[in-house]
Design a protein around this motif. Sequence first.
Motif, PDB file in Angstrom:
ATOM      1  N   ILE A  17      -5.585   5.470   5.607  1.00  0.00           N
ATOM      2  CA  ILE A  17      -4.757   4.802   4.449  1.00  0.00           C
ATOM      3  C   ILE A  17      -3.985   5.999   3.932  1.00  0.00           C
ATOM      4  O   ILE A  17      -2.761   5.773   3.747  1.00  0.00           O
ATOM      5  CB  ILE A  17      -5.893   4.348   3.136  1.00  0.00           C
ATOM      6  N   ASN A  18      -4.451   7.147   3.822  1.00  0.00           N
ATOM      7  CA  ASN A  18      -3.595   8.012   3.342  1.00  0.00           C
ATOM      8  C   ASN A  18      -2.415   8.480   4.308  1.00  0.00           C
ATOM      9  O   ASN A  18      -1.321   8.706   3.821  1.00  0.00           O
ATOM     10  CB  ASN A  18      -4.506   9.572   3.108  1.00  0.00           C
ATOM     11  N   ALA A  19      -2.773   8.201   5.610  1.00  0.00           N
ATOM     12  CA  ALA A  19      -1.694   8.659   6.599  1.00  0.00           C
ATOM     13  C   ALA A  19      -0.593   7.790   6.517  1.00  0.00           C
ATOM     14  O   ALA A  19       0.508   7.898   6.522  1.00  0.00           O
ATOM     15  CB  ALA A  19      -2.261   8.787   8.077  1.00  0.00           C
ATOM     16  N   SER A  20      -0.911   6.419   6.499  1.00  0.00           N
ATOM     17  CA  SER A  20      -0.134   5.349   6.251  1.00  0.00           C
ATOM     18  C   SER A  20       0.607   5.458   5.124  1.00  0.00           C
ATOM     19  O   SER A  20       1.910   5.047   5.141  1.00  0.00           O
ATOM     20  CB  SER A  20      -0.865   3.785   6.408  1.00  0.00           C
ATOM     21  N   ILE A  21       0.266   5.772   3.896  1.00  0.00           N
ATOM     22  CA  ILE A  21       0.945   6.030   2.876  1.00  0.00           C
ATOM     23  C   ILE A  21       1.790   7.155   2.872  1.00  0.00           C
ATOM     24  O   ILE A  21       3.104   6.936   2.679  1.00  0.00           O
ATOM     25  CB  ILE A  21       0.107   6.380   1.421  1.00  0.00           C
ATOM     26  N   LEU A  30       8.995   4.045  -1.533  1.00  0.00           N
ATOM     27  CA  LEU A  30       8.143   2.944  -2.002  1.00  0.00           C
ATOM     28  C   LEU A  30       7.788   1.670  -1.461  1.00  0.00           C
ATOM     29  O   LEU A  30       6.582   1.381  -1.212  1.00  0.00           O
ATOM     30  CB  LEU A  30       8.379   2.805  -3.533  1.00  0.00           C
ATOM     31  N   PRO A  31       8.888   1.194  -0.858  1.00  0.00           N
ATOM     32  CA  PRO A  31       8.654  -0.092   0.019  1.00  0.00           C
ATOM     33  C   PRO A  31       7.995   0.259   1.243  1.00  0.00           C
ATOM     34  O   PRO A  31       6.923  -0.532   1.802  1.00  0.00           O
ATOM     35  CB  PRO A  31      10.158  -0.435   0.304  1.00  0.00           C
ATOM     36  N   GLY A  32       8.209   1.375   1.761  1.00  0.00           N
ATOM     37  CA  GLY A  32       7.431   1.646   3.069  1.00  0.00           C
ATOM     38  C   GLY A  32       5.976   1.817   2.697  1.00  0.00           C
ATOM     39  O   GLY A  32       5.023   1.798   3.719  1.00  0.00           O
ATOM     40  N   VAL A  33       5.718   2.496   1.511  1.00  0.00           N
ATOM     41  CA  VAL A  33       4.093   2.546   1.221  1.00  0.00           C
ATOM     42  C   VAL A  33       3.463   1.541   1.105  1.00  0.00           C
ATOM     43  O   VAL A  33       2.423   1.140   1.545  1.00  0.00           O
ATOM     44  CB  VAL A  33       4.193   3.511  -0.283  1.00  0.00           C
ATOM     45  N   ILE A  35       4.243  -1.792   2.558  1.00  0.00           N
ATOM     46  CA  ILE A  35       4.276  -2.141   3.783  1.00  0.00           C
ATOM     47  C   ILE A  35       3.187  -1.444   4.722  1.00  0.00           C
ATOM     48  O   ILE A  35       2.417  -2.275   5.385  1.00  0.00           O
ATOM     49  CB  ILE A  35       5.679  -2.192   4.501  1.00  0.00           C
ATOM     50  N   THR A  36       3.161  -0.361   4.902  1.00  0.00           N
ATOM     51  CA  THR A  36       2.405   0.509   5.730  1.00  0.00           C
ATOM     52  C   THR A  36       0.812   0.412   5.188  1.00  0.00           C
ATOM     53  O   THR A  36      -0.001   0.099   6.043  1.00  0.00           O
ATOM     54  CB  THR A  36       2.671   2.146   5.929  1.00  0.00           C
ATOM     55  N   THR A  37       0.535   0.405   3.732  1.00  0.00           N
ATOM     56  CA  THR A  37      -0.751   0.213   3.224  1.00  0.00           C
ATOM     57  C   THR A  37      -1.252  -1.227   3.588  1.00  0.00           C
ATOM     58  O   THR A  37      -2.421  -1.382   4.080  1.00  0.00           O
ATOM     59  CB  THR A  37      -0.693   0.342   1.939  1.00  0.00           C
ATOM     60  N   LEU A  38      -0.191  -2.131   3.331  1.00  0.00           N
ATOM     61  CA  LEU A  38      -0.483  -3.498   3.753  1.00  0.00           C
ATOM     62  C   LEU A  38      -0.963  -3.870   5.070  1.00  0.00           C
ATOM     63  O   LEU A  38      -2.078  -4.284   5.559  1.00  0.00           O
ATOM     64  CB  LEU A  38       0.218  -4.660   3.264  1.00  0.00           C
ATOM     65  N   GLY A  39      -0.204  -3.168   6.006  1.00  0.00           N
ATOM     66  CA  GLY A  39      -0.247  -3.296   7.594  1.00  0.00           C
ATOM     67  C   GLY A  39      -1.732  -2.574   7.741  1.00  0.00           C
ATOM     68  O   GLY A  39      -2.170  -2.775   8.967  1.00  0.00           O
ATOM     69  N   THR A  40      -2.068  -1.688   7.244  1.00  0.00           N
ATOM     70  CA  THR A  40      -3.432  -0.893   7.365  1.00  0.00           C
ATOM     71  C   THR A  40      -4.791  -1.440   6.977  1.00  0.00           C
ATOM     72  O   THR A  40      -5.618  -1.405   7.431  1.00  0.00           O
ATOM     73  CB  THR A  40      -3.405   0.679   6.956  1.00  0.00           C
ATOM     74  N   VAL A  41      -4.479  -2.340   5.776  1.00  0.00           N
ATOM     75  CA  VAL A  41      -5.790  -2.886   5.006  1.00  0.00           C
ATOM     76  C   VAL A  41      -5.937  -4.361   5.728  1.00  0.00           C
ATOM     77  O   VAL A  41      -7.054  -4.729   5.686  1.00  0.00           O
ATOM     78  CB  VAL A  41      -5.697  -2.731   3.539  1.00  0.00           C
ATOM     79  N   LEU A  42      -4.789  -5.080   5.410  1.00  0.00           N
ATOM     80  CA  LEU A  42      -4.954  -6.525   6.046  1.00  0.00           C
ATOM     81  C   LEU A  42      -5.545  -6.930   7.174  1.00  0.00           C
ATOM     82  O   LEU A  42      -6.440  -7.676   7.272  1.00  0.00           O
ATOM     83  CB  LEU A  42      -3.462  -7.254   5.873  1.00  0.00           C
ATOM     84  N   PRO A  43      -5.344  -6.296   8.370  1.00  0.00           N
ATOM     85  CA  PRO A  43      -6.019  -6.539   9.675  1.00  0.00           C
ATOM     86  C   PRO A  43      -7.551  -6.675   9.534  1.00  0.00           C
ATOM     87  O   PRO A  43      -8.188  -7.584   9.892  1.00  0.00           O
ATOM     88  CB  PRO A  43      -5.488  -5.609  10.692  1.00  0.00           C
ATOM     89  N   PRO A  44      -8.118  -5.444   9.108  1.00  0.00           N
ATOM     90  CA  PRO A  44      -9.548  -5.395   9.131  1.00  0.00           C
ATOM     91  C   PRO A  44     -10.194  -6.314   7.934  1.00  0.00           C
ATOM     92  O   PRO A  44     -11.192  -6.931   8.074  1.00  0.00           O
ATOM     93  CB  PRO A  44      -9.980  -4.046   8.465  1.00  0.00           C
ATOM     94  N   LEU A  45      -9.251  -6.400   6.904  1.00  0.00           N
ATOM     95  CA  LEU A  45      -9.821  -7.494   5.802  1.00  0.00           C
ATOM     96  C   LEU A  45      -9.797  -8.759   6.329  1.00  0.00           C
ATOM     97  O   LEU A  45     -10.778  -9.730   6.148  1.00  0.00           O
ATOM     98  CB  LEU A  45      -9.010  -7.350   4.446  1.00  0.00           C
ATOM     99  N   MET A  46      -8.705  -9.343   7.044  1.00  0.00           N
ATOM    100  CA  MET A  46      -8.542 -10.570   7.708  1.00  0.00           C
ATOM    101  C   MET A  46      -9.865 -11.115   8.467  1.00  0.00           C
ATOM    102  O   MET A  46     -10.648 -11.810   8.506  1.00  0.00           O
ATOM    103  CB  MET A  46      -7.300 -10.980   8.201  1.00  0.00           C
ATOM    104  N   ILE A  47     -10.271  -9.848   9.632  1.00  0.00           N
ATOM    105  CA  ILE A  47     -11.275 -10.042  10.327  1.00  0.00           C
ATOM    106  C   ILE A  47     -12.655 -10.083   9.825  1.00  0.00           C
ATOM    107  O   ILE A  47     -13.389 -11.051  10.215  1.00  0.00           O
ATOM    108  CB  ILE A  47     -11.264  -8.871  11.464  1.00  0.00           C
ATOM    109  N   LEU A  48     -12.880  -9.316   8.668  1.00  0.00           N
ATOM    110  CA  LEU A  48     -14.138  -9.100   8.189  1.00  0.00           C
ATOM    111  C   LEU A  48     -14.083 -10.609   7.289  1.00  0.00           C
ATOM    112  O   LEU A  48     -15.282 -11.412   7.444  1.00  0.00           O
ATOM    113  CB  LEU A  48     -14.396  -8.117   7.243  1.00  0.00           C
TER     114      LEU A  48
END
Length: 160
Positions: A17-21, A30-33, A35-48
């Motif tokens: 998360i820190n690296a993506s931020i 700020l838009p990059g923060v 998008i990258t945070t959502l891109g890092t969090v959403l895939p595992p969240l969806m899989i779980l």
Amino acid sequence: MLDLTAIAQSAPGSIEINASILLGYRLAGLPGVVITTLGTVLPPLMILSLVSLFYAAFKSNEYVVLAMKGMQAGVAAIILDVVITMGKNVLSRRRAMPYFIMAGSFLAVFFFSVNVFVVIIVCGGIGVIDTLYGEKLRQIRFRKKEESRRKKKETPEDGA
């Protein structure tokens, strides 16, 4: 990129998360923060979320039960490793507060069946108060050192 990785590793929280931020902020602000945070969090969240939907159907399956028991052992080993690593860092500072917090937390959970969430919130509050109080003490000490340095500069040296 190495600088960003070093900052991500030293900041509290998940390294990913820190690296993506940091990377998102560097590339697009700020838009990059976001998008990258959502891109890092959403895939595992969806899989779980998907796995949890089907877990109820398979939880009575003997192989699923055995797999979960095996995962519990792995999770216990990871938690033990984190406790040992963090414990070494905390206890190396030789302060009394962490010992009291650890002993109190253990007693509250093990003997008095206090909810772990409550213990975490209370310990977090104690940590915040301790940090703020410690910062205030550091500021006072710094001011006293600065005052003593000024006084030494103002007084004439003997024998000059």
